[in-house]
Design a protein around this motif. Structure first.
Motif, PDB file in Angstrom:
ATOM      1  N   GLU B 101       0.864  -1.336  -0.072  1.00 61.21           N
ATOM      2  CA  GLU B 101       0.126   0.083   0.077  1.00 61.21           C
ATOM      3  C   GLU B 101       0.815   1.274   0.058  1.00 61.21           C
ATOM      4  O   GLU B 101       0.493   2.251  -0.539  1.00 61.21           O
ATOM      5  CB  GLU B 101      -0.925  -0.026   1.362  1.00 61.21           C
ATOM      6  CG  GLU B 101      -2.132  -1.065   1.036  1.00 61.21           C
ATOM      7  CD  GLU B 101      -2.937  -0.769  -0.142  1.00 61.21           C
ATOM      8  OE1 GLU B 101      -3.299   0.375  -0.386  1.00 61.21           O
ATOM      9  OE2 GLU B 101      -3.249  -1.920  -0.696  1.00 61.21           O
ATOM     10  N   GLU B 102       1.942   1.191   0.813  1.00 63.18           N
ATOM     11  CA  GLU B 102       2.626   2.464   0.970  1.00 63.18           C
ATOM     12  C   GLU B 102       4.058   2.462   0.207  1.00 63.18           C
ATOM     13  O   GLU B 102       4.238   3.639  -0.491  1.00 63.18           O
ATOM     14  CB  GLU B 102       3.153   2.709   2.505  1.00 63.18           C
ATOM     15  CG  GLU B 102       2.224   2.535   3.195  1.00 63.18           C
ATOM     16  CD  GLU B 102       1.192   3.867   3.306  1.00 63.18           C
ATOM     17  OE1 GLU B 102       1.640   4.973   2.833  1.00 63.18           O
ATOM     18  OE2 GLU B 102      -0.023   3.749   3.674  1.00 63.18           O
ATOM     19  N   LYS B 114       0.550  -9.131  -6.002  1.00 54.85           N
ATOM     20  CA  LYS B 114      -1.107  -9.194  -5.701  1.00 54.85           C
ATOM     21  C   LYS B 114      -1.721 -10.360  -6.311  1.00 54.85           C
ATOM     22  O   LYS B 114      -2.605 -10.933  -5.422  1.00 54.85           O
ATOM     23  CB  LYS B 114      -1.608  -7.797  -6.279  1.00 54.85           C
ATOM     24  CG  LYS B 114      -1.053  -6.723  -5.507  1.00 54.85           C
ATOM     25  CD  LYS B 114      -1.855  -5.485  -6.313  1.00 54.85           C
ATOM     26  CE  LYS B 114      -1.424  -4.133  -5.086  1.00 54.85           C
ATOM     27  NZ  LYS B 114      -1.720  -2.887  -5.916  1.00 54.85           N
ATOM     28  N   GLN B 166      -4.367  -4.610   4.203  1.00 57.63           N
ATOM     29  CA  GLN B 166      -4.463  -3.763   3.089  1.00 57.63           C
ATOM     30  C   GLN B 166      -5.654  -2.813   3.003  1.00 57.63           C
ATOM     31  O   GLN B 166      -5.561  -1.698   2.946  1.00 57.63           O
ATOM     32  CB  GLN B 166      -4.301  -4.502   1.839  1.00 57.63           C
ATOM     33  CG  GLN B 166      -2.997  -4.740   1.214  1.00 57.63           C
ATOM     34  CD  GLN B 166      -3.181  -5.490  -0.255  1.00 57.63           C
ATOM     35  OE1 GLN B 166      -3.700  -6.449  -0.150  1.00 57.63           O
ATOM     36  NE2 GLN B 166      -2.650  -4.929  -1.150  1.00 57.63           N
ATOM     37  N   GLU B 167      -6.813  -3.526   3.466  1.00 60.15           N
ATOM     38  CA  GLU B 167      -8.064  -2.612   3.331  1.00 60.15           C
ATOM     39  C   GLU B 167      -7.937  -1.650   4.346  1.00 60.15           C
ATOM     40  O   GLU B 167      -8.380  -0.598   4.274  1.00 60.15           O
ATOM     41  CB  GLU B 167      -9.235  -3.766   3.659  1.00 60.15           C
ATOM     42  CG  GLU B 167      -9.793  -4.033   2.204  1.00 60.15           C
ATOM     43  CD  GLU B 167     -10.865  -5.207   2.507  1.00 60.15           C
ATOM     44  OE1 GLU B 167     -11.334  -5.336   3.301  1.00 60.15           O
ATOM     45  OE2 GLU B 167     -10.725  -5.862   1.456  1.00 60.15           O
ATOM     46  N   ARG B 170      -5.657   1.292   3.511  1.00 58.23           N
ATOM     47  CA  ARG B 170      -6.162   1.857   2.287  1.00 58.23           C
ATOM     48  C   ARG B 170      -7.431   3.072   3.023  1.00 58.23           C
ATOM     49  O   ARG B 170      -7.483   4.088   2.459  1.00 58.23           O
ATOM     50  CB  ARG B 170      -6.674   1.075   1.341  1.00 58.23           C
ATOM     51  CG  ARG B 170      -6.688   1.589  -0.041  1.00 58.23           C
ATOM     52  CD  ARG B 170      -7.202   0.700  -1.134  1.00 58.23           C
ATOM     53  NE  ARG B 170      -6.464  -0.685  -1.008  1.00 58.23           N
ATOM     54  CZ  ARG B 170      -7.010  -1.816  -1.268  1.00 58.23           C
ATOM     55  NH1 ARG B 170      -8.297  -1.904  -1.633  1.00 58.23           N
ATOM     56  NH2 ARG B 170      -6.103  -3.006  -1.315  1.00 58.23           N
ATOM     57  N   ALA B 171      -7.954   2.358   4.134  1.00 62.48           N
ATOM     58  CA  ALA B 171      -9.014   3.347   4.519  1.00 62.48           C
ATOM     59  C   ALA B 171      -8.580   4.599   5.431  1.00 62.48           C
ATOM     60  O   ALA B 171      -9.294   5.500   5.701  1.00 62.48           O
ATOM     61  CB  ALA B 171      -9.909   2.712   5.571  1.00 62.48           C
ATOM     62  N   ARG B 174      -5.744  10.196   2.968  1.00 67.05           N
ATOM     63  CA  ARG B 174      -4.628  10.819   2.373  1.00 67.05           C
ATOM     64  C   ARG B 174      -4.110  12.092   3.533  1.00 67.05           C
ATOM     65  O   ARG B 174      -3.051  12.383   3.629  1.00 67.05           O
ATOM     66  CB  ARG B 174      -5.032  11.251   1.215  1.00 67.05           C
ATOM     67  CG  ARG B 174      -4.419  10.284   0.031  1.00 67.05           C
ATOM     68  CD  ARG B 174      -4.230  10.936  -1.235  1.00 67.05           C
ATOM     69  NE  ARG B 174      -2.922  11.535  -1.489  1.00 67.05           N
ATOM     70  CZ  ARG B 174      -1.731  10.450  -1.715  1.00 67.05           C
ATOM     71  NH1 ARG B 174      -2.064   9.264  -1.762  1.00 67.05           N
ATOM     72  NH2 ARG B 174      -0.283  10.918  -1.895  1.00 67.05           N
TER      73      ARG B 174
END
Lengths: 312, 292
Positions: B101-102, B114, B166-167, B170-171, B174
């Motif tokens: 993710e990062e 993935k 990951q979820e 991601r949540a 930003r």
């Protein structure tokens, strides 16, 4: 940090000082470390494939690959052993087919009810119950198949054997039903409201809208969910080991004892077939066949949901 | 010009509405199937097993006599297994998720990782058992130990934890990351002190759900060769042991009727453990759920 009054002391200097103190550059090392962790998941796959290939090769050194696929008898423990995987595949497919007959209609109907008919309140009650059903360990389902479903079925059909294909097949169907239901529901919910409303405006009833508009729009997701569910059924182990018996057979009879690929691996593993014997290597050949079956189905599911998806 | 024959439509309407109602009923009945099966399953297991469930059952080792059989070794063994699976799978899973993710750039390596993770999730658990048997038990000579079984199980649940983490990562919006960068924090400082704390409830929830899958898994452990019958406790992670589902499998496959009740009692213990773990997961989710 002590304050020095006489000289000017800027934030920039503080940052520079702090940076120079650190000997190891964490910022550079961390991404590499994390990449190594991510690589382990890849090594797992490589490990699985290499393990299966190497041990299967040793097996095919002793038993011809032609015999493996064409021979119609699986008798590894006989004095003259016979390794034809067809009976195990037939057993696995029998279980999968029965499971599909249970899981597809019930799962799809549940998905339609939850996504099209149920109120928000009903959904909030039923969805967690389906999650519980999906979270029950398979050994518990196996116990349930052997001690409840089989006796009930034997009351209905007295000719049914104690170990048979019907009872574990039904229970495997119940096990994969929540998965089919929840993935199909996701597919149905993602169909936009506007095209439903278009159908209503033309005078369609809810059922007509669902069957003629929503289902066709969601069909790729639904088919993918069914394929994934069936792939789970093929790989399911404990239910068929406990309630399916251990008699590999080629016929289409569901009332007598069978053996699936997974159940054979369990039978050998829990017995005492010594390391290095042909029987020991046979579980890898069977495992390889099983792995190829499920891999093909999983790739098929991904292909269907990508290739035939309707974009709105 | 009449486009719609109204009388024809009116004549068909009652039938169409009736079919709609009937089908709604059928869909509802199908939904009930799941609930009914769950109710029967819980009822059967409870009534069969409750007679056997007492202090002795929890404190005795396995026995050839059903009335003396207990679940101590299996219960403690399951705790030992979790003590290996939880740190290993969480560390690897969260690390992988942070990387993807990062840090990961959009290139073929990332895509490959993935795709690989999503395929790993579909591999039957018994195949992981074959991997564990070859790599951990034989090649690394860990024998049938807690460590060998724990590592096998960690790889099995790894993909579940990665996806959940990951979820959760991601949540995290930003804005939080950008505020942290704006204050002069480095990337790793931002991840460690801003992103991870915000994502930890989601990670823990996913982690506990993955562990509850590991605690109920039987097939890979049968293949690894964990014994079905054992009368001592492991002292280190290199000792052999047994777990709840294996013990239940052992009792279920015995022909004597009495052992089925013992198995049912074991299942009650296993289900209680699962319910406790899932309740903790739900509690964490509800208590720390933040809406950004």
């Amino acid at each position: 940090m002590e304050l020095r009054k006489t000289e000017t002391y800027s934030v920039q200097q503080m940052i520079l000082e702090k940076k120079s103190k650190k000997k190891v550059n964490v910022e550079k090392i961390i991404p590499k470390l994390l990449f190594l962790m991510a690589a382990i998941s890849v090594f797992t796959t490589i490990g699985i494939i290499l393990t299966l290939i190497f041990e299967t090769f040793i097996f095919f050194d002793r038993v011809s690959i032609v015999e493996f696929f064409t021979e119609s008898k699986w008798l590894p423990f006989a004095s003259v052993p016979s390794f034809g995987i067809m009976p195990l595949i037939v057993g696995t497919l029998k279980i999968t087919l029965i499971a599909a007959v249970v899981a597809v209609p019930v799962g799809l109907a549940t998905a339609i009810f939850l996504s099209e008919y149920a109120s928000e309140k009903t959904r909030r009650i039923i969805k967690p119950i389906l999650e519980v059903l999906a979270g029950i360990p398979t050994i518990v389902y196996g116990f349930f198949a052997l001690t409840f479903v089989t006796p009930v079925l034997r009351d209905l059909f007295p000719s049914l054997d104690m170990f048979n294909a019907l009872s574990p097949g039904i229970v495997v169907g119940i096990m994969i039903m929540p998965m089919v239901a929840s993935l199909s529901e996701d597919a149905l919910v993602s169909v936009p409201k506007s095209i439903r409303e278009g159908a209503y405006a033309l005078g369609a009833t809810k059922l007509e809208t669902t069957i003629k508009v929503v289902l066709p729009a969601a069909v790729s997701g639904i088919v993918a969910s069914v394929v994934l569910g069936l792939s789970r059924a093929i790989g399911e182990t404990m239910i068929v080991s406990v309630a399916g018996g251990s008699t590999p057979s080629m016929d289409m009879d569901v009332t007598s004892s069978i053996q699936t690929m997974t159940a054979y691996i369990v039978q050998v593993s829990s017995g005492d077939a010594g390391y290095g014997t042909t029987i020991y290597y046979s579980i890898y050949a069977v495992g390889m066949t099983l792995f190829v079956f499920t891999l093909v189905m999983n790739l098929l599911a991904q292909f269907i949901s990508r290739r035939f998806r309707e974009e709105y | 010009m009449k486009l719609i024959n109204k009388s024809h439509v009116a004549k068909r309407m009652p039938v169409r509405l009736a079919v709609n109602t009937i089908c709604k009923g059928l869909f509802f009945l199908a939904t009930l199937v799941g609930l009914i099966v769950l109710a029967i399953l819980f009822y059967r297991i409870f009534t069969q097993g409750i007679g056997h469930l007492n202090g002795d059952f929890l404190q005795n080792f396995a026995s050839r006599k059903p009335e003396e059989a207990g679940i101590k070794a299996a219960l403690i063994g399951s705790v030992w297994l979790m003590a290996v699976v939880a740190p290993v799978s969480l560390m690897l899973g969260v690390g992988t998720a942070i990387y993807l993710e990062e840090y990961a750039r959009k290139n073929w390596i990332t895509t490959f990782i993935k795709v690989n993770i999503s395929n790993l999730a579909g591999v039957p658990s018994i195949v992981f058992g074959l991997l564990g048997l070859t790599v951990f038990v034989r090649a690394l000579a860990l024998d049938r130990s807690v460590l060998a079984a724990g590592l096998t199980m960690s790889l099995l649940v790894l993909s579940v934890i990665i996806v959940a983490a990951q979820e959760a990562i991601r949540a995290v919006p930003r804005d939080l990351r950008e505020a942290s960068f704006g204050m002069g924090a480095t990337k790793w400082q931002t991840i460690r002190k801003v992103v991870l704390p915000a994502a930890i409830p989601g990670i823990l929830t996913g982690g506990i759900l993955a562990l509850s899958r590991a605690i109920g898994e039987t097939a890979p452990l049968v293949v690894v060769g964990i014994p079905l019958f054992i009368a001592f406790l492991p002292q280190t992670v290199l000792d052999t042991f047994t777990v709840l589902p294996m013990q239940i499998y052992n009792w279920t496959s015995r022909p004597q009727e009495e052992f089925q009740q013992v198995a049912a009692a074991g299942i009650i213990v296993l289900l209680i453990l699962l319910i406790v773990m899932n309740s903790i997961a739900v509690l964490i989710r509800n208590k720390f759920q933040k809406r950004y």
